[in-house]
Design a protein around this motif. Structure first.
Motif, PDB file in Angstrom:
ATOM      1  N   UNK A 124      12.348  11.262  -0.692  1.00 40.34           N
ATOM      2  CA  UNK A 124      12.253  10.107   0.192  1.00 40.34           C
ATOM      3  C   UNK A 124      11.708  10.457   1.552  1.00 40.34           C
ATOM      4  N   UNK A 125      11.503   9.444   2.356  1.00 42.36           N
ATOM      5  CA  UNK A 125      11.072   9.655   3.740  1.00 42.36           C
ATOM      6  C   UNK A 125      11.459   8.449   4.564  1.00 42.36           C
ATOM      7  N   UNK A 126      12.115   8.722   5.688  1.00 40.24           N
ATOM      8  CA  UNK A 126      12.404   7.672   6.662  1.00 40.24           C
ATOM      9  C   UNK A 126      11.232   7.557   7.626  1.00 40.24           C
TER      10      UNK A 126
ATOM     11  N   UNK B 298       0.827  -1.207   0.000  1.00 44.19           N
ATOM     12  CA  UNK B 298       0.000   0.000   0.000  1.00 44.19           C
ATOM     13  C   UNK B 298       0.865   1.263   0.000  1.00 44.19           C
ATOM     14  N   UNK B 299       1.932   1.246   0.770  1.00 43.90           N
ATOM     15  CA  UNK B 299       2.792   2.420   0.867  1.00 43.90           C
ATOM     16  C   UNK B 299       3.450   2.750  -0.468  1.00 43.90           C
TER      17      UNK B 299
ATOM     18  N   UNK C  71      10.484   2.883  -4.578  1.00 46.08           N
ATOM     19  CA  UNK C  71      10.882   1.687  -3.842  1.00 46.08           C
ATOM     20  C   UNK C  71      10.690   1.916  -2.352  1.00 46.08           C
ATOM     21  N   UNK C  72      10.078   0.935  -1.708  1.00 49.76           N
ATOM     22  CA  UNK C  72       9.884   0.999  -0.263  1.00 49.76           C
ATOM     23  C   UNK C  72      10.562  -0.159   0.434  1.00 49.76           C
TER      24      UNK C  72
ATOM     25  N   UNK D  25      12.006   3.046   4.927  1.00 53.27           N
ATOM     26  CA  UNK D  25      12.496   4.081   4.022  1.00 53.27           C
ATOM     27  C   UNK D  25      11.756   3.965   2.704  1.00 53.27           C
ATOM     28  N   UNK D  26      11.190   5.103   2.283  1.00 55.85           N
ATOM     29  CA  UNK D  26      10.527   5.204   0.989  1.00 55.85           C
ATOM     30  C   UNK D  26      11.361   6.127   0.117  1.00 55.85           C
ATOM     31  N   UNK D  27      11.821   5.643  -1.026  1.00 51.03           N
ATOM     32  CA  UNK D  27      12.673   6.438  -1.895  1.00 51.03           C
ATOM     33  C   UNK D  27      12.125   6.484  -3.315  1.00 51.03           C
TER      34      UNK D  27
END
Length: 776
Positions: free
Chosen positions: A674-676, A580-581, A696-697, A687-689
């Motif tokens: 991105x987001x940690x 989902x993310x 890519x998650x 981590x979402x980049x």
């Protein structure tokens, strides 16, 4: 004197008897010979009529019954795996190398192209010498035996009757099929063991290549196995198989396919195999293939065959063309394995003096409860319960030491431990999930559901849902930007902020704390997101309200039924799957358009008829402007926030810490959004980049939330999950053919929200940035 009698004209009783006896022998011989011929003819007729067992009908010869494996293909044409009861994947005659066919004919049936199913010369030789100078079965007879006869009879007469059946079937096969078709069917049917049914599967399993790519010395090994694949098997008896292989070369020389010099040279080559098992637990994308099984079950339920029956993925020979790229999948699995092995080593080191290891922040009674629950859902418990064992007997068995094989990052190892200890042992391992997707098409390019499918079946891309931590915050920021047209340069105070009880669904006063415990000064929205400042996220959701954020999630493909409409979701208290993310984040990279993830592009039957073709499902969710501004905010994460470790100027001093950052330095220069994310106590690291055409998650955490590092230095997304993304993307960029972008995200035309803070607002001192302070 009386005249003497002429002896030549005189018969004696003895001569008459001899002539009579001779005639009887002659008559008897021809009678027996004729009776024998007649008997053989009758046996053939009886066999043909089915007197010795069921004979195949014409239709069966036209379409011999075979179990064909369903093959799973990557988007770049590689085989990811198969579903099968027999691992048979058919091959066409044109894909069989000439030297393979030559080796087969020279070794198994020298007169193959001269006979019509039965080799009279070979049969006579076998009868006279009782098989001591070779058997008489032709390739066609061997195929007949594989196709239509039962197991070899153990008694002599039964074997004779079976042989007549083989003769009849072989003759019918020769009438029905060409020589090339018979060879192809034989190679497709033969079982080379180790789940290698057919020459194509055997080529992959024993040499890790397609049959058409086999070298002559490799073809000779597979032909050598045709004598008896269990006995002449290169895994079990390499020396014996090499001798048999050299005999194949000798037969090829004898039949003119090789010169003596070529034969001698080939016999000097050491036999080498690349054993690559294709069991359901082996190979790449194992977790993905299990998920794909569920997809196929749902598709089969809704799509019957023309005759109304159901497709069977284990024997109908379907071809499934997936979105997975085998190169990216291998990069992903390699990155997970390398980082997780190092991370686990550090985790074990930090647990050496932990009395409740591998758990933390719980007491011994809580540990006992976790173990007891694990015992109840274990396979051992279910088996013993089915055997009628009492609860006391089952529990006692968990304390009895026994030999077992267990997973380790240095390979499977043999040990002795109790089943209860094995539960604690396996719970000590960190798990990981990773998914990579093309946002413009929805194609999932890589899917890693765990660290080892053989040992850990639970899947962490689609099946598992975990708290997402700060990776949730971009949804809050996007909602605020969409509603209020905020700029990344707008500022908010980072001081304490409280939502009183009863407001926005809260039961008690809600006052979030910042991870660094700093509450002074103003921060731009870009800096606030980059550094995951909780109080500013709380101010934003207080302004938008939690319901619009949940509505946005719903449009992004997230199952929101269990996400409460309360302000605390702004800090990532919701449980969501990695699947989902990644699909939700992809909407930002795709200019606000949501594309439903796709894992299957096309399904074909064994004849190449298209049964399913994917049709993209898309919907507009955000404006291009909102999506782009949100991306700009997230670029700050990798420029000066918690994701700066992806840049070359980041360094650490702690030796253990640095070692855990596998693959560092990553030294990326290109734009990365991105987001940690880190949950309470470091139970989950995210981590979402994103780059323009790949999202890519990565998630990392223990099976139980009580399995975590003692401190935030290791127990955060930047340490637990980000290195996997970094290593993966380094490999992806090294493969230029993949076409993964290293450029900037596309900027919308007529962007009304200013993202360049130098142009946003100038104060008295032109060198000093003074953005507008937001009034909330």
């Amino acid at each position: 004197m009386a005249p003497m009698a002429n002896p030549s004209k005189k018969s004696t009783p003895n001569n008459s008897k001899k002539n009579s006896s001779f005639r009887k022998y002659i008559i008897g011989f021809w009678t027996l010979f004729g009776a024998g011929i007649l008997f053989i003819i009758v046996l053939f007729l009886l066999a043909g009529w089915g007197a010795f067992g069921k004979m195949p009908k014409f239709e069966e010869l036209e379409n011999p019954e075979t179990n064909l494996a369903t093959e799973i293909f990557s988007s770049n044409g590689e085989t990811l795996g198969k579903y099968y009861s027999e691992n048979r994947t058919p091959i066409k005659f044109d894909d069989l190398p000439d030297h393979l066919i030559e080796a087969l004919v020279a070794t198994e049936d020298e007169r193959y192209y001269q006979h019509s199913g039965i080799d009279a010369q070979g049969t006579l030789r076998a009868a006279i010498f009782l098989g001591s100078r070779g058997g008489a079965s032709t390739i066609t007879q061997q195929l007949a035996k594989l196709l239509f006869t039962d197991d070899v009879s153990k008694n002599f007469m039964g074997r004779v009757m079976q042989k007549f059946k083989e003769y009849i079937i072989a003759i019918r096969l020769e009438r029905q099929y060409t020589k090339e078709e018979i060879i192809t069917m034989y190679f497709n049917k033969y079982d080379f063991i180790y789940q290698a049914v057919g020459i194509r599967s055997a080529s992959k399993i024993y040499f890790d290549k397609e049959a058409k790519d086999l070298k002559l010395e490799e073809s000779a090994v597979l032909v050598a196995m045709l004598k008896n694949s269990a006995l002449y098997n290169p895994v079990r008896r390499p020396d014996l198989v090499e001798q048999r292989r050299n005999q194949v070369f000798k037969q090829m020389e004898r039949n003119g396919f090789l010169t003596r010099e070529e034969k001698d040279s080939l016999q000097q080559i050491p036999m080498k195999i690349t054993f690559t098992p294709q069991g359901h637990d082996e190979g790449i994308a194992t977790y993905f293939r299990v998920y794909l099984q569920g997809f196929m079950r749902n598709w089969i339920e809704k799509n019957p065959k023309p005759d109304g029956s159901s497709y069977n993925i284990y024997r109908d020979g379907l071809n499934i063309y997936t979105s997975i790229d085998s190169r990216m999948q291998e990069f992903a699995e390699d990155a997970v394995a390398k980082h997780m092995a190092n991370l686990q080593k550090e985790f074990d080191r930090q647990n050496e003096n932990n009395k409740t290891a591998p758990f933390r922040d719980i007491n011994e009674d809580e540990v006992a409860s976790i173990v007891k629950n694990a015992m109840r859902v274990s396979e051992r418990w279910h088996k013993m319960e089915a055997q009628g064992k009492s609860k006391e007997e089952i529990i006692k068995s968990f304390d009895e030491k026994r030999e077992m094989r267990v997973f380790s990052w240095k390979g499977t190892r043999d040990t002795i431990m109790t089943p209860k200890d094995s539960i604690l042992y396996y719970k000590s391992f960190f798990q990981a999930g990773m998914m990579s997707m093309t946002p413009q098409t929805g194609e999932v390019k890589a899917w890693v559901g765990g660290i080892d499918f053989k040992s850990f079946k639970y899947e962490h891309v689609k099946q598992a849902k975990r708290q997402v931590g700060s990776t949730f915050k971009p949804f809050v920021y996007a909602t605020a930007i969409d509603q209020l047209k905020l700029s990344p340069c707008d500022t908010l105070p980072r001081n304490h902020f409280t939502i009183e009880a009863g407001k926005m669904g809260t039961q008690n006063d809600w006052s979030p704390r910042n991870s660094d415990d700093k509450y002074e000064g103003m921060m731009t929205l870009k800096s606030a997101l980059a550094n995951s400042v909780n109080t500013i996220s709380a101010r934003l959701i207080a302004k938008t309200g939690p319901r619009p954020v949940i509505e946005l999630l719903d449009k992004l493909g997230v199952d929101t039924k269990d996400i409460p409409a309360v302000p605390s979701i702004a800090l990532g208290t919701a449980d969501m799957s990695l699947f989902e993310m990644v699909s939700a984040y992809s909407t930002f990279a795709n200019e606000g358009v949501y594309v439903k993830p796709v894992i299957v592009n096309r399904i074909e039957d064994k004849n190449g008829t298209v049964l399913y073709q994917h049709v993209p499902e898309t919907k507009d969710v955000l404006s291009k402007e909102t999506a782009y501004v949100t991306l700009n905010l997230m670029e700050g994460v990798t420029q000066f926030g918690t994701g700066t470790r992806l840049r070359g100027n980041w360094a650490v001093n702690n030796a253990y810490y640095k070692k855990a950052m596998t693959g560092y330095p990553y030294d990326f220069k290109n734009p990365i959004a991105g987001k940690t994310g880190t949950t309470q106590n470091g139970s989950d690291g995210w981590f979402m980049g994103m780059v323009p055409n790949l999202v890519t998650g990565v998630w990392v955490g223990g099976e139980d939330r009580a399995v975590h590092f003692p401190g935030i230095s290791f127990g955060q997304g930047a340490t637990m999950a980000l290195p996997i993304w970094g290593m993966y993307m380094k490999d992806v960029y090294s493969e230029k053919d993949l076409g993964v972008s290293s450029g900037a995200f596309p900027r919308p035309e007529n962007l009304s929200i200013e993202i360049n803070c130098d142009n946003y607002k100038k104060g008295k001192n032109d060198s000093q940035l003074i953005p507008d302070e937001l009034d909330f």
